[in-house]
Design an enzyme around this catalytic site. Structure first.
Site, PDB file in Angstrom:
ATOM      1  CG  ASP A  34      -2.106  -0.474   1.297  1.00  0.00           C
ATOM      2  OD1 ASP A  34      -2.757  -0.393   2.315  1.00  0.00           O
ATOM      3  OD2 ASP A  34      -2.533  -0.960   0.235  1.00  0.00           O
ATOM      4  CE  LYS A  56      -7.341   0.438  -0.304  1.00  0.00           C
ATOM      5  NZ  LYS A  56      -7.741  -0.242   0.919  1.00  0.00           N
ATOM      6  CG  MET A 171      -8.389   7.670   6.951  1.00  0.00           C
ATOM      7  SD  MET A 171      -9.399   6.301   6.347  1.00  0.00           S
ATOM      8  CE  MET A 171     -10.072   5.635   7.858  1.00  0.00           C
TER       9      MET A 171
END
Ligand code: SAH
Length: 503
Positions: A34, A56, A171
């Protein structure tokens, strides 16, 4: 063996990968990784392993989640073992659960290797313990970016607001004003300390603390972006007292290491420990010689020499390679006196069972000759110098002048590493480089063969030049540059310390 391993790669500091995680990266056939998994771990992969980047970054998915799932299943069905590396912990906002369900549905076996999650690690590196008896009895991990396609929210803002939990948002930077508003509306004290940590545990970590009512403005003002965690709770007030990582002397400084890749790791480790962002730009390549017959002969005739003088770690390494190839070990040096030109060379000898009889105080050829003369090297002494094919001749010449019978024994050669400077030039252009280090004259010569001196000059004086010692500095001067940093001791640790002072 399972078909697929879902591995937590930790928050970024390469030291925070688990032992089990590393073992699996070293043995799996395919590595799928990732955006947030440290790319350095790819170096652990076995030769020939297949490496797949699935990206991502925010919304930009190099490969959408269903395609990642399909990829894992397809690769596993080929009979390959797969290491699926994810930033932090695979099951903490990592969609590891979905991937695992997919694997089960496909009849494949899997195991999970938990990782150090950013919410705990970035906080700790910023001096914030997520629990502390004086402040809170619980901690809550919350997504700050709920699946936007979801109809009803899974959040209960009232509960978050009224709880005494430390709240850790992942996030959440884009939604920070909304998060703050809901917490305050729900009843959290607007004066509750709140913190952001960006790129936690990495050399570019930054953190800040404010209060709930000011944190959104403050974060915007200071330019905090993803990836950051947001922490809300009394524990954030400990940041100033318990912060440690951001006190490292070279934190965030981009330092270029120009030595050969084989030699760079010790220096790079020291710099990283001091907080630097290390950029490897190996200017030198170390190659074997085309013919080792002369070395084999010399090894067979070692008894004929009084002293062996090693001038570099590579000299020791290659000399030993031939020694071992001949079925010999340290005992072949029995009775010989041994000198090492510096502490790293002495360490390389010690690892091979030899404690050097002489290590000079000053780590240049001249110092070695002086010291050896004091130890009786003179008329008739036979001295063998295993070293690079081409090197400075001062040492053998001076020893010969002292009356010794000297033989230079090339055991390896160095060449120009012709990997292009593109990546380095981009970083220079971006202002990400604060210092270029030179640890030998060859690193200087090769550097300016790869990077035109006039192109490089544009980045001065912002970019500092660090030289390990006077010989290297003289070579820099030959190209029209002055060393900004030169330690009193001509060693790697001294160079790193001098750098920390200068930057
Ligand atoms: N599975 C990961 C989280 C993935 S979600 C884990 O356990 O850590 C991605 C979010 O994690 C980012 O938006 C950010 O909020 C957080 N994050 C991941 N790495 C981070 C880091 N080094 N510093 C700060 N936040 C990080």
């Amino acid at each position: 063996m399972a078909d697929v391993y879902l591995i937590g790669a930790g928050p970024g500091d390469p030291g925070l990968l688990t032992v089990r995680g590393r073992e699996l990266i070293e043995t799996c056939d395919v590595l799928v990784y990732d955006y947030l998994a440290n790319a350095e771990f790819l170096d652990y992969a076995k030769p020939g392993a297949e490496i797949v980047y699935v990206g991502k970054k925010g919304g930009d998915h190099t490969l959408p989640q269903d395609k990642i799932n399909e990829l894992l299943v397809a690769k596993a069905r080929e009979g390959k073992t797969i290491a699926r590396l994810k930033g932090g912990d695979p099951y903490v906002f990592g969609r590891g659960g979905e991937e695992a369900e997919e694997l089960v549905a496909a009849g494949l076996t899997f195991e999970v290797v938990p990782g150090v999650t950013a919410g705990v690690a970035a906080a700790a590196y910023a001096g914030i313990p997520v629990t502390h008896r004086d402040h809170t009895t619980s901690v809550c991990f919350i997504t700050g970016h709920e699946d936007p396609t979801k109809e009803a929210t899974g959040h209960n803002w009232e509960v978050y607001a009224k709880s005494t939990s430390t709240l850790v948002f992942y996030m959440g930077v884009g939604n920070l004003p909304m998060i703050v508003e809901r917490l305050i509306a729900g009843g959290r004290d607007p004066k509750t300390p709140a913190a952001l940590v960006r790129w936690g545990t990495r050399c570019n970590q930054r953190s800040m603390v404010a209060t709930l009512d000011t944190v959104a403005d403050e974060a915007a003002r200071q330019g905090f972006k993803a990836p950051s965690i947001i922490i809300v709770g009394g524990v954030c007030a400990l940041h100033d007292t318990l912060g440690w990582f951001e006190r490292r002397p070279l934190l965030g400084k981009g330092v270029v290491v120009t030595r050969a890749r084989e030699q760079a790791s010790g220096f790079a480790d020291i710099l990283r420990d001091m907080g630097a962002c290390v950029h490897q730009f190996p200017t030198i390549r170390i190659d074997p010689l085309p013919d080792y017959a002369p070395v084999r002969e010399a090894v067979a005739g070692l008894a004929g020499w009084d002293w062996l003088v090693f001038t570099s770690v590579n000299g020791v390494r290659w000399f030993w390679t031939i020694l071992e190839e001949q079925g010999l070990d340290a005992r072949a040096l029995g009775g010989r006196k041994v000198a090492a030109i510096g502490p790293a060379t002495a360490d390389a000898l010690r690892e091979r069972g030899i404690v050097a009889d002489f290590v000079p105080e000053k780590y240049v050829a001249e110092g070695v000759v002086e010291g050896l003369r004091a130890l009786g090297v003179g008329a008739g002494t036979r001295v063998l110098v295993p070293r690079a094919e081409v090197a400075r001749e001062v040492l053998p010449e001076e020893l010969a002048r002292a009356g010794a019978e000297v033989r230079v024994l090339p055991v390896y050669r160095t060449g120009l590493n012709e990997d292009g400077p593109q990546a380095l030039l981009e970083r220079l252009e971006a202002g990400a480089i604060h210092c270029v280090t030179f640890t030998s004259s060859s690193t200087v010569e090769n550097f300016f063969t790869l990077v035109a001196p006039d192109d490089f000059r544009r980045y001065l004086p912002q970019v500092k030049l660090a030289s390990i010692g006077p010989v290297t500095s003289r070579t820099l001067a030959r190209f029209g540059f002055t060393a900004d940093v030169e330690p009193a001791d001509y060693t790697i640790p001294a160079l790193a310390a001098a750098l920390a002072k200068a930057l």
